[in-house]
Design a protein around this motif. Structure first.
Motif, PDB file in Angstrom:
ATOM      1  N   ARG A  24       0.833  -1.196   0.000  1.00  0.00           N
ATOM      2  CA  ARG A  24       0.000   0.000   0.000  1.00  0.00           C
ATOM      3  C   ARG A  24       0.873   1.254   0.000  1.00  0.00           C
ATOM      4  O   ARG A  24       0.654   2.179  -0.776  1.00  0.00           O
ATOM      5  N   GLU A  25       1.898   1.269   0.855  1.00  0.00           N
ATOM      6  CA  GLU A  25       2.786   2.426   0.929  1.00  0.00           C
ATOM      7  C   GLU A  25       3.533   2.648  -0.380  1.00  0.00           C
ATOM      8  O   GLU A  25       3.639   3.771  -0.867  1.00  0.00           O
ATOM      9  N   GLU A  26       4.045   1.568  -0.970  1.00  0.00           N
ATOM     10  CA  GLU A  26       4.775   1.684  -2.238  1.00  0.00           C
ATOM     11  C   GLU A  26       3.864   2.210  -3.346  1.00  0.00           C
ATOM     12  O   GLU A  26       4.270   3.050  -4.152  1.00  0.00           O
ATOM     13  N   THR A  27       2.630   1.737  -3.393  1.00  0.00           N
ATOM     14  CA  THR A  27       1.692   2.182  -4.416  1.00  0.00           C
ATOM     15  C   THR A  27       1.343   3.649  -4.234  1.00  0.00           C
ATOM     16  O   THR A  27       1.327   4.414  -5.204  1.00  0.00           O
ATOM     17  N   LEU A  28       1.081   4.062  -3.010  1.00  0.00           N
ATOM     18  CA  LEU A  28       0.747   5.465  -2.758  1.00  0.00           C
ATOM     19  C   LEU A  28       1.911   6.375  -3.117  1.00  0.00           C
ATOM     20  O   LEU A  28       1.713   7.443  -3.719  1.00  0.00           O
ATOM     21  N   ARG A  30       4.270   5.719  -5.349  1.00  0.00           N
ATOM     22  CA  ARG A  30       4.422   5.681  -6.810  1.00  0.00           C
ATOM     23  C   ARG A  30       3.396   6.570  -7.501  1.00  0.00           C
ATOM     24  O   ARG A  30       3.682   7.206  -8.504  1.00  0.00           O
ATOM     25  N   LEU A  31       2.190   6.647  -6.921  1.00  0.00           N
ATOM     26  CA  LEU A  31       1.128   7.451  -7.521  1.00  0.00           C
ATOM     27  C   LEU A  31       1.211   8.922  -7.120  1.00  0.00           C
ATOM     28  O   LEU A  31       0.400   9.726  -7.554  1.00  0.00           O
ATOM     29  N   GLY A  32       2.182   9.276  -6.292  1.00  0.00           N
ATOM     30  CA  GLY A  32       2.341  10.664  -5.885  1.00  0.00           C
ATOM     31  C   GLY A  32       1.430  11.078  -4.746  1.00  0.00           C
ATOM     32  O   GLY A  32       1.251  12.265  -4.498  1.00  0.00           O
ATOM     33  N   LEU A  33       0.867  10.126  -4.036  1.00  0.00           N
ATOM     34  CA  LEU A  33      -0.027  10.422  -2.920  1.00  0.00           C
ATOM     35  C   LEU A  33       0.771  10.390  -1.616  1.00  0.00           C
ATOM     36  O   LEU A  33       0.674   9.462  -0.818  1.00  0.00           O
ATOM     37  N   TRP A  34       1.603  11.407  -1.439  1.00  0.00           N
ATOM     38  CA  TRP A  34       2.472  11.475  -0.279  1.00  0.00           C
ATOM     39  C   TRP A  34       2.595  12.921   0.197  1.00  0.00           C
ATOM     40  O   TRP A  34       2.235  13.853  -0.504  1.00  0.00           O
ATOM     41  N   GLU A  35       3.118  13.044   1.424  1.00  0.00           N
ATOM     42  CA  GLU A  35       3.380  14.349   2.022  1.00  0.00           C
ATOM     43  C   GLU A  35       4.835  14.389   2.473  1.00  0.00           C
ATOM     44  O   GLU A  35       5.452  13.346   2.683  1.00  0.00           O
ATOM     45  N   LYS A  36       5.351  15.604   2.652  1.00  0.00           N
ATOM     46  CA  LYS A  36       6.711  15.751   3.173  1.00  0.00           C
ATOM     47  C   LYS A  36       6.688  15.624   4.693  1.00  0.00           C
ATOM     48  O   LYS A  36       5.841  16.200   5.354  1.00  0.00           O
ATOM     49  N   GLU A  37       7.643  14.886   5.210  1.00  0.00           N
ATOM     50  CA  GLU A  37       7.837  14.815   6.654  1.00  0.00           C
ATOM     51  C   GLU A  37       9.267  15.260   6.916  1.00  0.00           C
ATOM     52  O   GLU A  37      10.222  14.618   6.478  1.00  0.00           O
ATOM     53  N   TYR A  38       9.408  16.375   7.618  1.00  0.00           N
ATOM     54  CA  TYR A  38      10.731  16.913   7.892  1.00  0.00           C
ATOM     55  C   TYR A  38      11.371  16.189   9.066  1.00  0.00           C
ATOM     56  O   TYR A  38      10.696  15.733   9.990  1.00  0.00           O
ATOM     57  N   ALA A  39      12.689  16.103   9.034  1.00  0.00           N
ATOM     58  CA  ALA A  39      13.429  15.464  10.121  1.00  0.00           C
ATOM     59  C   ALA A  39      13.332  16.326  11.371  1.00  0.00           C
ATOM     60  O   ALA A  39      13.412  17.551  11.290  1.00  0.00           O
ATOM     61  N   PRO A  40      13.173  15.703  12.531  1.00  0.00           N
ATOM     62  CA  PRO A  40      13.142  16.490  13.768  1.00  0.00           C
ATOM     63  C   PRO A  40      14.509  17.126  14.030  1.00  0.00           C
ATOM     64  O   PRO A  40      15.536  16.643  13.565  1.00  0.00           O
ATOM     65  N   GLU A  41      14.487  18.219  14.745  1.00  0.00           N
ATOM     66  CA  GLU A  41      15.724  18.957  15.014  1.00  0.00           C
ATOM     67  C   GLU A  41      16.744  18.109  15.766  1.00  0.00           C
ATOM     68  O   GLU A  41      17.932  18.183  15.504  1.00  0.00           O
ATOM     69  N   PRO A  63       3.579   8.303   2.746  1.00  0.00           N
ATOM     70  CA  PRO A  63       2.265   8.117   2.123  1.00  0.00           C
ATOM     71  C   PRO A  63       1.161   8.717   2.986  1.00  0.00           C
ATOM     72  O   PRO A  63       1.210   8.632   4.204  1.00  0.00           O
ATOM     73  N   ILE A  64       0.175   9.326   2.314  1.00  0.00           N
ATOM     74  CA  ILE A  64      -0.934   9.900   3.069  1.00  0.00           C
ATOM     75  C   ILE A  64      -1.803   8.763   3.600  1.00  0.00           C
ATOM     76  O   ILE A  64      -1.909   7.705   2.975  1.00  0.00           O
ATOM     77  N   PRO A  65      -2.424   8.940   4.747  1.00  0.00           N
ATOM     78  CA  PRO A  65      -3.301   7.884   5.268  1.00  0.00           C
ATOM     79  C   PRO A  65      -4.594   7.812   4.454  1.00  0.00           C
ATOM     80  O   PRO A  65      -5.174   8.845   4.105  1.00  0.00           O
ATOM     81  N   VAL A  66      -4.990   6.601   4.112  1.00  0.00           N
ATOM     82  CA  VAL A  66      -6.224   6.398   3.356  1.00  0.00           C
ATOM     83  C   VAL A  66      -7.058   5.328   4.057  1.00  0.00           C
ATOM     84  O   VAL A  66      -6.522   4.424   4.699  1.00  0.00           O
ATOM     85  N   THR A  67      -8.371   5.447   3.902  1.00  0.00           N
ATOM     86  CA  THR A  67      -9.265   4.445   4.465  1.00  0.00           C
ATOM     87  C   THR A  67      -9.306   3.222   3.547  1.00  0.00           C
ATOM     88  O   THR A  67      -8.806   3.258   2.423  1.00  0.00           O
ATOM     89  N   ASP A  68      -9.915   2.152   4.018  1.00  0.00           N
ATOM     90  CA  ASP A  68     -10.015   0.942   3.202  1.00  0.00           C
ATOM     91  C   ASP A  68     -10.852   1.186   1.952  1.00  0.00           C
ATOM     92  O   ASP A  68     -10.560   0.651   0.886  1.00  0.00           O
ATOM     93  N   GLU A  69     -11.911   2.002   2.077  1.00  0.00           N
ATOM     94  CA  GLU A  69     -12.746   2.311   0.918  1.00  0.00           C
ATOM     95  C   GLU A  69     -11.956   3.124  -0.108  1.00  0.00           C
ATOM     96  O   GLU A  69     -12.031   2.869  -1.320  1.00  0.00           O
ATOM     97  N   GLN A  75      -6.884   1.353  -5.852  1.00  0.00           N
ATOM     98  CA  GLN A  75      -6.447   0.137  -6.535  1.00  0.00           C
ATOM     99  C   GLN A  75      -7.185  -0.048  -7.853  1.00  0.00           C
ATOM    100  O   GLN A  75      -6.603  -0.468  -8.850  1.00  0.00           O
ATOM    101  N   HIS A  76      -8.474   0.283  -7.859  1.00  0.00           N
ATOM    102  CA  HIS A  76      -9.262   0.145  -9.080  1.00  0.00           C
ATOM    103  C   HIS A  76      -8.712   1.048 -10.185  1.00  0.00           C
ATOM    104  O   HIS A  76      -8.499   0.612 -11.306  1.00  0.00           O
ATOM    105  N   TYR A  77      -8.478   2.314  -9.845  1.00  0.00           N
ATOM    106  CA  TYR A  77      -8.018   3.256 -10.857  1.00  0.00           C
ATOM    107  C   TYR A  77      -6.540   3.092 -11.175  1.00  0.00           C
ATOM    108  O   TYR A  77      -6.114   3.338 -12.304  1.00  0.00           O
ATOM    109  N   ALA A  78      -5.736   2.656 -10.221  1.00  0.00           N
ATOM    110  CA  ALA A  78      -4.315   2.448 -10.472  1.00  0.00           C
ATOM    111  C   ALA A  78      -4.096   1.226 -11.361  1.00  0.00           C
ATOM    112  O   ALA A  78      -3.081   1.129 -12.036  1.00  0.00           O
TER     113      ALA A  78
END
Length: 137
Positions: A24-28, A30-41, A63-69, A75-78
């Motif tokens: 799920r993480e790899e697919t998200l 790959r599809l560009g459905l992610w956010e930046k997480e900066y390293a803590p100080e 990867p952004i959090p997504v629900t099962d739905e 997955q259908h559209y990818a």
């Protein structure tokens, strides 16, 4: 149920859910459905943060959090076929080469000429298919 069987089944379920989560993480990502997480100080381990922004801060793609739905719809559209322009163009040119090979055969241009055009068509079609296959993975 025997204790060893229960332990085995629980271990397998956890392994399967970890594999599903990883897919799920790899697919998200790959599809560009992610956010930046900066390293803590004050982080001890910065090996996960491989990107830097303009100001020099380390960050990684999460990867952004997504629900099962939502995941089912993604997955259908990818799963729909993406069209690679280069592979399509090579496939079309390969077909044109085959057409020229058949034309050369009927115009009595010689067996060697027909074989050269047919080999060119085969090569172009094969390279187009290879590009299409590599683009999907």
């Amino acid at each position: 149920m025997h204790e060893k069987v229960r332990e085995y089944l629980e271990k397998e379920r956890q392994g399967q859910s970890a594999a599903d989560r990883r897919e799920r993480e790899e697919t998200l990502l790959r599809l560009g459905l992610w956010e930046k997480e900066y390293a803590p100080e004050e982080a001890d381990d910065l090996s996960l943060y491989k990107e830097t922004d303009d100001s020099g801060k380390l960050w990684r793609k999460v990867p952004i959090p997504v629900t099962d739905e939502e995941w089912a719809q993604i997955q259908h559209y990818a799963g729909k076929k993406r069209v690679n322009k280069w592979s399509t163009a090579l496939w079309i040119f390969g077909g044109l080469f085959y057409f020229v090979a058949v034309y050369a055969f009927f115009m009595d241009a010689g067996l060697l000429s027909m074989l050269v055009w047919a080999a060119g068509g085969t090569l172009l079609s094969a390279v187009g298919k290879l590009i299409d296959t590599l683009d999907r993975h």
